[in-house]
Structures are given as structure tokens and as C-alpha cells.
Write a protein that holds these residues in place. Structure first.
Motif, short mmCIF file in Angstrom:
data_model
loop_
_atom_site.label_atom_id
_atom_site.label_comp_id
_atom_site.label_asym_id
_atom_site.label_seq_id
_atom_site.Cartn_x
_atom_site.Cartn_y
_atom_site.Cartn_z
N VAL A 428 0.82 -1.22 0.00
CA VAL A 428 0.00 0.00 0.00
C VAL A 428 0.85 1.26 0.00
N GLY A 429 2.14 1.13 -0.30
CA GLY A 429 2.93 2.33 -0.54
C GLY A 429 4.17 2.55 0.28
N ASP A 430 4.44 1.75 1.30
CA ASP A 430 5.65 1.94 2.08
C ASP A 430 6.85 1.44 1.29
N VAL A 431 7.81 2.31 1.00
CA VAL A 431 8.97 1.94 0.19
C VAL A 431 10.25 1.83 1.03
N SER A 432 10.10 1.80 2.35
CA SER A 432 11.27 1.85 3.23
C SER A 432 12.23 0.69 3.01
N LYS A 625 27.03 4.69 5.13
CA LYS A 625 27.19 4.60 6.59
C LYS A 625 25.93 4.95 7.36
N THR A 626 25.34 6.12 7.11
CA THR A 626 24.16 6.54 7.86
C THR A 626 22.97 6.72 6.92
N LEU A 627 21.91 5.96 7.17
CA LEU A 627 20.71 6.04 6.35
C LEU A 627 19.65 6.84 7.09
N THR A 628 18.96 7.70 6.35
CA THR A 628 17.86 8.47 6.92
C THR A 628 16.61 8.23 6.10
N ARG A 629 15.45 8.34 6.75
CA ARG A 629 14.21 8.15 6.01
C ARG A 629 14.07 9.17 4.90
N SER A 634 11.85 7.31 1.57
CA SER A 634 10.56 7.98 1.39
C SER A 634 10.27 8.40 -0.04
N ALA A 635 11.07 7.98 -0.99
CA ALA A 635 10.89 8.40 -2.39
C ALA A 635 9.85 7.50 -3.06
N ARG A 636 8.62 7.66 -2.67
CA ARG A 636 7.53 6.86 -3.23
C ARG A 636 7.14 7.39 -4.60
#
Length: 691
Positions: A428-432, A625-629, A634-636
Motif C-alpha cells: 500500500v505504498g511503504d517503500v522503506s 554509513k548513515t541512512l535516513t528516512r 521515502s521516495a515513493r
């Protein structure tokens, strides 16, 4: 290395085998040494004498020694050299004469190999875990694959027991002054040469002296000598794939040209049989010296008797194969012949043992192959009843310490994320859980194109990824990488399957057709229906390919029938015309026709990477190294076309996960029932398609 002293139990297990060199377990001090046990021979070779010789091949083992997945931290019975070893042992009992060869891509590919090369590098006197077990199985010779170069020339020189005469690139550890510990069998490679002295890094070939159990024309059992010439090749594309180690240090010569040069030399040294170990597949395009898969042409070189191929991670022979390379003129995919040359490709990761049964006949004092009685087969470690061949226990015992050290290693972090990457609401759209995969694949392909394929440099590079885990097996069957430290094994949760990265070229119409096929994941919804309707169909999650790119936008209209659901497909805000061109990163399964996606049948592939999608992902996370939302989750790119429905539209996920949806910006769902009644630990959620 004294195998008899270090692995006595393995020798006891294998003591009953019957092989070409009295079990072929005894170490060999030189590439063309004779068996260590004295064997009575008959000379000259009586005319009409016959012998059966089974040539056994492993390929693309990629250090999958055990049936264990270091990313999932659990058993995987479908892979593992420990099971192939059981097939080897069985073949030696079945055939009076055997030769065992490895095709390459042997020392790289799992966390175990990374650990020994990059984390806690072996000392000069230590033997690589992969070679320890291969030594114990008594290989006769091996080739070198492209992945052998991944760790650099210094490491390759060390673990193979060779001293390369090269000027290393900056950053490489110096090559040891004396040869280090390596395998007890010769490794050969003809087509990679040093810029420094214009000579091959390895011996280009070896002529093995062996003894056959044979039968004379009048039925007498004898033992007779045979000379076997072995030459090996690797894909010239290593110069691109491992440019950082190889640029200006080595170069490659043409496979066909070198075969034509060296085979007469081997024949002049008395070779009765020529075995070509070539780490590549088949390609009938016009020959060039830089060809990646030149074996269709190699098979046409005079006096090639046997061809052992690999690299493609496929099985040959395979009568049912739809692979382009196995459906070329001159290729018999049922009998395992390429221009009449017996040829085998033994899949990958220890799934298969290649077996070529040669019938030899003595003519004019030399052995020749009776091609009318040759049998080629690929023996799978999975039985017909779907069970698996039992592993040879002592293989695991041999590398117990290395195995445990690797498990400890993969539990260590490679990065950090400020958000959870999950697939609970991917439908339903979560691309995480998908965007990070797409970003890694896009960067990899874009960099490769920039460096080696300038003809495509102006085309946009996109990527598709699927939610592999979508609850099919129950409420625990979802990707769930928690916010916080990311360990190497988490990559398996984000990318479940052992695919390799491919890139395909498609036009705008093809891209839309691709997305239409992916939208089969959803049922057709009737807006007027007052009763409950399921949003998701029976199409598995791994067919739901999605784009997650800030420049791409499209909608899925689930009220429409299959094939007419994709609407408003745009790139950089402009509608994508049918003639637009794109490069799309995907995997070998999809690019080669897996899932029956229109237009994707292998013909659109422009780049078949030697690296797995999972490796690409791991390396990307290590670099970032560091991932952020905001940047990575969040690039749906897609939305449902808004649709008001008379009754509820539902889907299933794990219970109690509504907060996960909300954190991902999915605010039009609610938990309808905490238990769907299936007994699988799934809940029923409702989605409001009008929002």
C-alpha cells in the motif's frame, strides 16, 4: 601441507573411493606430477583398449562451503560444497576413473571469504578455508574466475601459492618474497598477463600424468597411462570489473588465439586429452578478443576434447532451458554438446556437480574420445523427491573455526539507520525496504555505464525492487530491519534471493508494460461492490516490481483490468513517451524472463554484472554509513488512483503494526481484525482508496 596429518578423518571417509590417482587425495608437489602410489602400467598401449573416464566439474562455488547462509544466519540445504562433496565421493565409487576440476569463482562470494580476505587476512602460511576442503577432496586442477581478482593481486598471489611478477597498484599489500601456502593442485590461467614482463600470471596450462583402469580388446583388465592437458581462461571483462586493482598492471589476450597457441604445445608434450576450463558462457556474436563469453568460439578450436564452463550461474545440459546461450546454432542443450564438444556448466554455489562420461579408445598408441558414447549430465544436490543429498560431515569439521569466526563477524554493524526498513505495508505504498535497494542498484549501474559504456551515458538509469517478504508464510514473513545499527546479515532481510545484478535497456512503452505486469499484484476492485474485497491477488510479492525515484511518478488504477492500470507515468514531470529510452537495473531472474514480464526475455540485457544484488546493497550501505528516512526511505514514486468504494478493501499484514504504516506516511489504513482466521498470525487491514 600434509593432508594425511591434518585431516585424518576425511581421508578415512573417502578411503573407499576409486579415482584416477588412487583416490586423488594425495597432495601433489608439482602441476604435472605422477600419482604418489606406484601403479603398474602397460606400454605400449594395446590397440583397441577402452576405458571410461568421468570428468567432474564444480564451478562458481563462491566459498559456499557449508549449507549455511551467513546473511540469514541459518541453514540453507539448497547450497553448499559439503553436499557437492558427497556427489563427488559417489561419482568416484561409480566410475573406475575420474578427474576433478574447478572452473573458478571459488574464493569469493560469502561472508566467510570476505572475513578471510578483508577482516582477518590469512597469514602467509595459512591455507584458505575453501582450498582446505578442496585439497581434501583431491582436485586435479582448477581455473581462475573473474571473482578471484576481487580482493586484489596481492591476496590472489598469496592464497594461490603463486608469486606474480607485477607492479601493484597503490593500496595493495606487497607480494610475499616467497610463495605462500596454497592449494595442493595446480591452478592454471592462460589469458591474463603481466604488463611488467608480458607473461601469464599463472601457468597457462598443465599436462597431467595419470593412470587409467582399462580393458583391452580381448577383455583383459590393465592399467594404462594417459596425459591430460588442462588450459584455463577467465573473462577479459575483469579489466573493467576490477579496474582499481588491475588497471595498468595486467592485460588480457584473446581466448581463441591462446587456445590455438597452447593446445599444439600440449599435444606436442604428449597430451592425449585436452580439457578447456573456461570461466564464461556461450555467445555466438562475432568473436572478439575481449569477448566475455567466448566458449561458443572456443569449442571450434582444433583438439578441444572437453569444455568446462561457468560464470553464468546456469545448468548445462538442460533440455528445458530457455536461456539464449543454450539455444544457439551448434549447441545441443539436451546432450551437452557445443559444436560436438562435450560441455558442462555446473550451476553455482555447490548446487550441482558436472559429470562428463568419456569413452576412450586406444588408436595408434594414443587415447582418443569415442564421441558416440559420451554422456554429459549435471547432478543436482536436490533429489527427485525434493530432499537433499546429505552433506559430507567432515567438510564442516575441517573449517569449524573459520565458520564460527564468520558468524561472529556478520553480526557486527556496517551502518546505521534512523528508520525501520520493513515490508509490512509495501503493498500500500511503504517503500522503506525497497528504496535502499533501488538506490544501491542505480548507483552501481550508473557508475559502470559511465566507466565502460559511454554509448548509454545520456540515458536515465532507474531501478526496480520488489517486496520479497509479504506474509505468504505468515505474520513473521515480512522484512523487518529495525532502526539503529545495520549488520551485514540484515542485507538478507532487505534482499532475500541470491540474484545477480543485471541492467536492461527499455523504451517508454516497455517501461509501462513492465509496471503493468507488476500491478498484477492487485485484484481488480469493483467500486460498487458493498462487500469486502481483497486488494492483493495471488501474484507473489517478488513480482511487484516498483520504482522509487524522485524523478519518476505513476499511478495504479486497481479498478481497471490487468494491462490497463498504469496512469500518468512521468519522468521529471513530463509524460513518458513510448519512444523514450531508459536503463533499468534489475536482477538476472527478471531480465532473463522470470515472472513472464513482457519484453523481458534476455534480449534487452546490456550488462550482466558479476556481483549479486545483495553484495551491491551491502557495499552501498558500507559507503553511505548513515541512512535516513528522508534520503533513503521515502521516495515513493507510485500512488493508487483515488477510488471511492461502497464496501471495504482489505489486505493482510502482521498484527499491531499500524504505527509502522504511520511512520512511513501511510495514513489511509486501519487494522480491521487482529486475526484473519488462517492460523498464520496475520491481521486484516482496511485501506481507504479515496485518500
Amino acid at each position: 601441507m600434509n593432508i594425511q596429518a591434518t585431516i585424518p578423518r576425511l581421508l578415512l571417509v573417502l578411503a573407499g573411493c576409486v579415482a584416477l590417482t588412487a583416490c586423488t587425495i594425495a597432495p601433489r608437489s608439482t602441476p604435472s606430477s605422477t600419482p604418489t602410489d606406484a601403479i603398474r602400467t602397460v606400454a605400449p598401449l594395446p590397440e583397441g583398449t577402452r576405458a571410461q573416464l568421468a570428468v567432474l566439474e564444480t564451478t562458481d562455488l563462491h566459498t559456499n562451503i557449508l549449507s549455511y547462509d551467513y546473511y540469514k544466519l541459518g541453514e540453507d540445504r539448497s547450497i553448499g560444497f559439503e553436499r557437492t562433496a558427497a556427489l563427488i565421493t559417489a561419482a568416484r565409487k561409480e566410475f573406475a576413473n575420474t578427474l576433478l576440476f574447478d572452473n573458478g569463482d571459488t574464493i569469493q562470494g560469502t561472508a566467510l571469504s570476505d572475513y578471510q580476505a578483508q577482516v582477518k587476512r590469512l597469514g602467509c602460511g595459512e591455507v584458505l578455508a575453501m582450498y582446505k576442503v578442496m585439497n581434501a577432496l583431491g582436485y586435479d586442477a582448477g581455473g581462475i574466475g573473474n571473482h578471484e581478482f576481487n580482493y586484489g593481486l596481492s591476496f590472489l598471489s598469496q592464497v594461490t601459492g603463486n608469486r606474480f611478477n607485477v607492479d601493484l597498484r597503490p593500496g595493495e599489500q606487497a607480494i610475499a618474497a616467497q610463495p605462500c601456502a596454497g592449494p595442493n593442485f595446480p591452478l592454471v590461467l592462460a589469458n591474463v598477463l603481466s604488463v611488467k614482463d608480458r607473461k601469464p600470471l599463472f601457468k597457462p596450462y598443465v599436462v597431467l600424468d595419470r593412470t587409467l583402469k582399462a580393458t583391452t580388446a580381448d577383455g583383459k583388465m590393465i592399467e594404462a597411462p594417459i596425459k591430460v592437458g588442462v588450459i584455463a581462461f577467465t573473462p577479459p571483462k575483469i579489466l573493467d570489473w576490477d579496474k582499481r586493482w588491475l588497471n595498468g598492471v595486467v592485460y588480457t589476450d584473446g581466448i581463441k588465439e591462446l587456445a590455438e597457441q597452447y593446445i599444439p604445445e600440449m599435444k606436442a608434450q604428449g597430451a592425449d586429452l585436452i580439457v578447456a576450463i573456461s570461466h564464461g558462457g556461450l555467445d555466438a556474436n562475432p568473436y572478439t578478443p575481449s569477448m566475455e563469453n567466448a566458449n561458443w568460439h572456443l569449442a571450434q578450436v582444433k583438439d578441444v576434447d572437453v569444455m568446462l564452463i561457468g560464470h553464468s550461474h546456469q545448468t548445462f545440459p538442460n533440455a528445458a532451458s530457455t536461456m539464449n546461450q543454450f539455444n544457439l546454432p551448434g549447441v545441443d542443450k539436451a546432450k551437452g554438446l557445443v559444436h560436438g564438444v562435450p560441455t558442462v556448466m555446473a550451476n553455482f554455489w555447490g548446487k550441482t556437480l558436472g559429470v562428463i562420461q568419456l569413452q576412450l579408445i586406444a588408436k595408434d598408441g594414443r587415447w582418443s574420445v569415442d564421441k558416440t558414447k559420451t554422456v554429459v549430465e549435471a547432478r543436482n544436490i536436490q533429489n527427485a523427491d525434493r530432499s537433499f543429498v546429505a552433506p559430507l560431515p567432515v567438510v564442516a569439521e575441517t573449517i569449524r573455526a573459520e565458520h564460527q569466526a564468520t558468524i561472529n563477524y556478520v553480526k557486527t554493524p556496517i551502518g546505521h539507520s534512523d528508520f525501520a526498513m520493513t515490508s509490512y505495508f509495501a503493498d500500500v505504498g511503504d517503500v522503506s525496504a525497497m528504496q535502499i535497494v533501488n538506490m544501491a542498484q542505480t548507483e552501481y549501474v550508473a557508475n559502470y555505464i559511465k566507466q565502460t559504456m559511454p554509448q548509454f551515458a545520456n540515458l536515465p538509469v532507474l531501478s526496480t525492487a520488489s517486496p520479497f517478504k509479504t506474509g505468504f508464510a505468515g505474520g513473521a514473513d515480512f522484512t523487518d530491519v529495525a532502526a539503529g545499527p545495520i549488520a551485514i546479515n540484515n542485507a538478507a532481510d532487505l534482499y532475500l534471493f541470491p540474484n545477480t545484478l543485471y541492467a536492461v535497456k527499455v523504451d517508454g512503452a516497455g517501461l509501462k508494460a513492465w509496471l503493468e505486469a507488476a500491478a498484477r499484484r492487485f485484484n481488480q476492485i469493483d467500486p460498487a461492490r458493498p462487500t469486502e474485497q481483497s486488494l492483493t491477488s495471488t501474484a507473489p510479492g517478488y513480482t511487484f516490481d516498483m520504482l522509487t525515484h524522485p524523478d519518476v511518478s505513476y499511478e495504479i488504477d486497481v479498478s481497471k483490468p490487468f494491462g490497463s492500470r498504469i496512469a500518468n507515468l512521468t519522468y521529471k514531470g513530463v509524460a513518458v513517451p513510448p519512444t523514450a529510452e531508459f536503463i533499468v537495473a534489475t536482477n538476472n531472474y527478471r531480465a532473463s524472463g522470470g515472472g513472464n514480464f513482457p519484453g523481458l526475455d534476455g534480449t534487452r540485457t546490456i550488462f550482466a554484472s558479476p556481483d549479486t544484488n545483495r553484495e551491491v546493497l551491502i557495499n552501498y550501505v558500507k559507503a553511505v554509513k548513515t541512512l535516513t528516512r528522508a534520503a533513503h526511505g521515502s521516495a515513493r514514486s507510485w500512488r493508487f488512483v483515488k477510488l471511492a468504494t461502497a464496501g471495504p478493501v482489505v489486505f493482510k499484514s502482521a498484527p499491531g503494526k499500524l504505527a509502522v504504516a504511520q511512520a512511513a506516511g501511510i495514513n489511509n489504513v486501519r487494522e480491521l481484525r487482529a486475526d484473519d482466521g488462517s492460523g498464520k498470525g496475520l491481521a486484516v487491514y482496511q485501506i481507504d482508496l479515496s485518500k
